[in-house]
Motif scaffolding. Structure first.
Motif, PDB file in Angstrom:
ATOM      1  N   TYR A 134       0.829  -1.104   0.063  1.00  9.24           N
ATOM      2  CA  TYR A 134      -0.050  -0.004  -0.145  1.00  9.24           C
ATOM      3  C   TYR A 134       0.797   0.991   0.142  1.00  9.24           C
ATOM      4  CZ  TYR A 134      -3.303  -3.579   2.009  1.00  9.24           C
ATOM      5  OH  TYR A 134      -4.063  -4.398   1.893  1.00  9.24           O
ATOM      6  N   VAL A 135       0.539   2.111  -1.005  1.00 10.78           N
ATOM      7  CA  VAL A 135       1.382   3.249  -0.953  1.00 10.78           C
ATOM      8  C   VAL A 135       0.492   4.609  -0.504  1.00 10.78           C
ATOM      9  CG1 VAL A 135       2.933   4.738  -2.378  1.00 10.78           C
ATOM     10  CG2 VAL A 135       2.897   2.488  -2.595  1.00 10.78           C
ATOM     11  N   PHE A 136       0.834   5.380   0.385  1.00  9.23           N
ATOM     12  CA  PHE A 136       0.164   6.304   0.751  1.00  9.23           C
ATOM     13  C   PHE A 136       1.044   7.786   0.519  1.00  9.23           C
ATOM     14  CE2 PHE A 136      -0.241   3.171   4.410  1.00  9.23           C
ATOM     15  CZ  PHE A 136      -1.539   2.459   3.921  1.00  9.23           C
ATOM     16  N   GLU A 137       0.250   8.441  -0.584  1.00 14.16           N
ATOM     17  CA  GLU A 137       1.269   9.275  -1.339  1.00 14.16           C
ATOM     18  C   GLU A 137       1.171  10.768  -0.581  1.00 14.16           C
ATOM     19  OE1 GLU A 137      -0.413   9.424  -5.314  1.00 14.16           O
ATOM     20  OE2 GLU A 137       0.766   7.856  -6.123  1.00 14.16           O
TER      21      GLU A 137
ATOM     22  N   TRP B 107       5.134   3.429   2.469  1.00 12.56           N
ATOM     23  CA  TRP B 107       4.868   2.299   1.987  1.00 12.56           C
ATOM     24  C   TRP B 107       4.647   1.323   3.227  1.00 12.56           C
ATOM     25  CZ3 TRP B 107       5.412   0.024  -3.405  1.00 12.56           C
ATOM     26  CH2 TRP B 107       5.778   1.031  -4.180  1.00 12.56           C
ATOM     27  N   ALA B 108       3.528   0.387   2.994  1.00 18.84           N
ATOM     28  CA  ALA B 108       3.263  -0.505   3.787  1.00 18.84           C
ATOM     29  C   ALA B 108       3.011  -1.996   3.164  1.00 18.84           C
ATOM     30  CB  ALA B 108       2.158  -0.139   4.758  1.00 18.84           C
ATOM     31  N   ARG B 109       3.265  -2.944   3.798  1.00 22.93           N
ATOM     32  CA  ARG B 109       3.174  -4.102   2.885  1.00 22.93           C
ATOM     33  C   ARG B 109       2.419  -5.307   4.071  1.00 22.93           C
ATOM     34  NH1 ARG B 109       8.306  -7.348   0.760  1.00 22.93           N
ATOM     35  NH2 ARG B 109       7.287  -8.483  -0.738  1.00 22.93           N
ATOM     36  N   ALA B 110       1.689  -6.023   3.496  1.00 17.39           N
ATOM     37  CA  ALA B 110       0.900  -6.994   4.128  1.00 17.39           C
ATOM     38  C   ALA B 110       0.844  -8.476   3.470  1.00 17.39           C
ATOM     39  CB  ALA B 110      -0.420  -6.666   4.722  1.00 17.39           C
ATOM     40  N   GLY B 111       0.806  -9.645   4.219  1.00 20.51           N
ATOM     41  CA  GLY B 111       0.371 -10.654   3.720  1.00 20.51           C
ATOM     42  C   GLY B 111      -0.715 -11.436   4.118  1.00 20.51           C
TER      43      GLY B 111
ATOM     44  N   ARG C 188       7.818  -2.711  -4.009  1.00 18.50           N
ATOM     45  CA  ARG C 188       7.698  -3.211  -5.443  1.00 18.50           C
ATOM     46  C   ARG C 188       7.946  -4.845  -5.657  1.00 18.50           C
ATOM     47  NH1 ARG C 188      10.851   1.466  -6.218  1.00 18.50           N
ATOM     48  NH2 ARG C 188       9.185   3.114  -6.721  1.00 18.50           N
ATOM     49  N   GLU C 189       8.450  -5.732  -4.503  1.00 13.11           N
ATOM     50  CA  GLU C 189       8.365  -6.946  -4.735  1.00 13.11           C
ATOM     51  C   GLU C 189       6.924  -7.714  -4.592  1.00 13.11           C
ATOM     52  OE1 GLU C 189      11.427  -8.263  -1.624  1.00 13.11           O
ATOM     53  OE2 GLU C 189      13.053  -7.140  -2.960  1.00 13.11           O
ATOM     54  N   SER C 190       5.969  -6.704  -3.942  1.00 15.70           N
ATOM     55  CA  SER C 190       4.752  -7.479  -3.684  1.00 15.70           C
ATOM     56  C   SER C 190       3.910  -7.682  -4.974  1.00 15.70           C
ATOM     57  CB  SER C 190       3.836  -6.404  -3.027  1.00 15.70           C
ATOM     58  OG  SER C 190       4.491  -6.027  -1.632  1.00 15.70           O
ATOM     59  N   GLN C 191       3.138  -8.790  -4.538  1.00 17.94           N
ATOM     60  CA  GLN C 191       2.177  -9.308  -5.875  1.00 17.94           C
ATOM     61  C   GLN C 191       1.172  -8.317  -6.531  1.00 17.94           C
ATOM     62  OE1 GLN C 191      -0.147 -12.577  -4.340  1.00 17.94           O
ATOM     63  NE2 GLN C 191      -0.854 -13.020  -6.377  1.00 17.94           N
ATOM     64  N   PHE C 192       0.774  -7.353  -5.516  1.00 15.90           N
ATOM     65  CA  PHE C 192      -0.146  -6.342  -5.821  1.00 15.90           C
ATOM     66  C   PHE C 192       0.404  -5.041  -5.154  1.00 15.90           C
ATOM     67  CE2 PHE C 192      -2.956 -10.186  -5.692  1.00 15.90           C
ATOM     68  CZ  PHE C 192      -3.430 -10.037  -6.836  1.00 15.90           C
ATOM     69  N   ILE C 193       0.292  -3.964  -5.641  1.00 18.28           N
ATOM     70  CA  ILE C 193       0.764  -2.553  -5.212  1.00 18.28           C
ATOM     71  C   ILE C 193      -0.696  -1.867  -5.674  1.00 18.28           C
ATOM     72  CG2 ILE C 193       2.037  -0.528  -5.262  1.00 18.28           C
ATOM     73  CD1 ILE C 193       4.283  -2.295  -6.444  1.00 18.28           C
TER      74      ILE C 193
END
Length: 146
Positions: A36-39, A51-55, A74-79
């Motif tokens: 998740y990108v909070f601009e 940037w936050a990331r979750a599985g 950017r390595e995430s499956q979805f952004i």
């Protein structure tokens, strides 16, 4: 009360996700790594992109990290990426995230049909976000911002 966006807010949100029977059912077969990108919107008190990331898997959020590097995200499956004010509208239940994705307001990198397949899970995530008590960066004094 946690301020959005912050690590404290994400921790509280994940706790609510992981106790939600609605999400557990809607996402029981959904497995994904999501960034998740909070601009930044400095005029609203959100000074830099975050940037936050979750599985997720098996109807639970299995792991999460706040303030990861863009390279890691950017390595995430979805952004999912959008300005702070758009995320605020989504969290407050004023904007449907799927509608925002389809309209291009919320940028999506990844396989959109897969996300659409799990629209119930996405809707559950939004309703869960709206159940917590959230302060927003543009509504708190600068000293209280993360």
């Amino acid at each position: 009360m946690a301020v959005f966006p912050s690590g404290d807010w994400l921790d509280e949100y994940v706790a609510r996700i992981n106790t939600s029977p609605e999400f557990a059912e809607a996402a029981r077969t959904f497995e994904a790594d999501i960034a998740y990108v909070f601009e930044a919107e400095p005029e609203l008190g959100h000074q830099a992109d975050v940037w936050a990331r979750a599985g997720v898997g098996g109807g639970k959020c299995l792991w999460w990290n706040y303030d990861v590097t863009p390279q890691e995200g950017r390595e995430s499956q979805f952004i999912l990426q959008g300005p702070y004010s758009l995320w605020k509208q989504i969290i407050q239940g004023e904007l449907d995230p799927m509608e925002a994705m389809l309209d291009g307001e919320l940028a999506v990198t990844g396989h959109l049909p897969t996300l659409l397949r799990y629209v119930r899970a996405a809707n559950a995530l939004v309703s869960i976000a709206a159940t917590g008590t959230t302060a927003f960066a543009d509504e708190v004094a600068p000293a209280a911002r993360p």
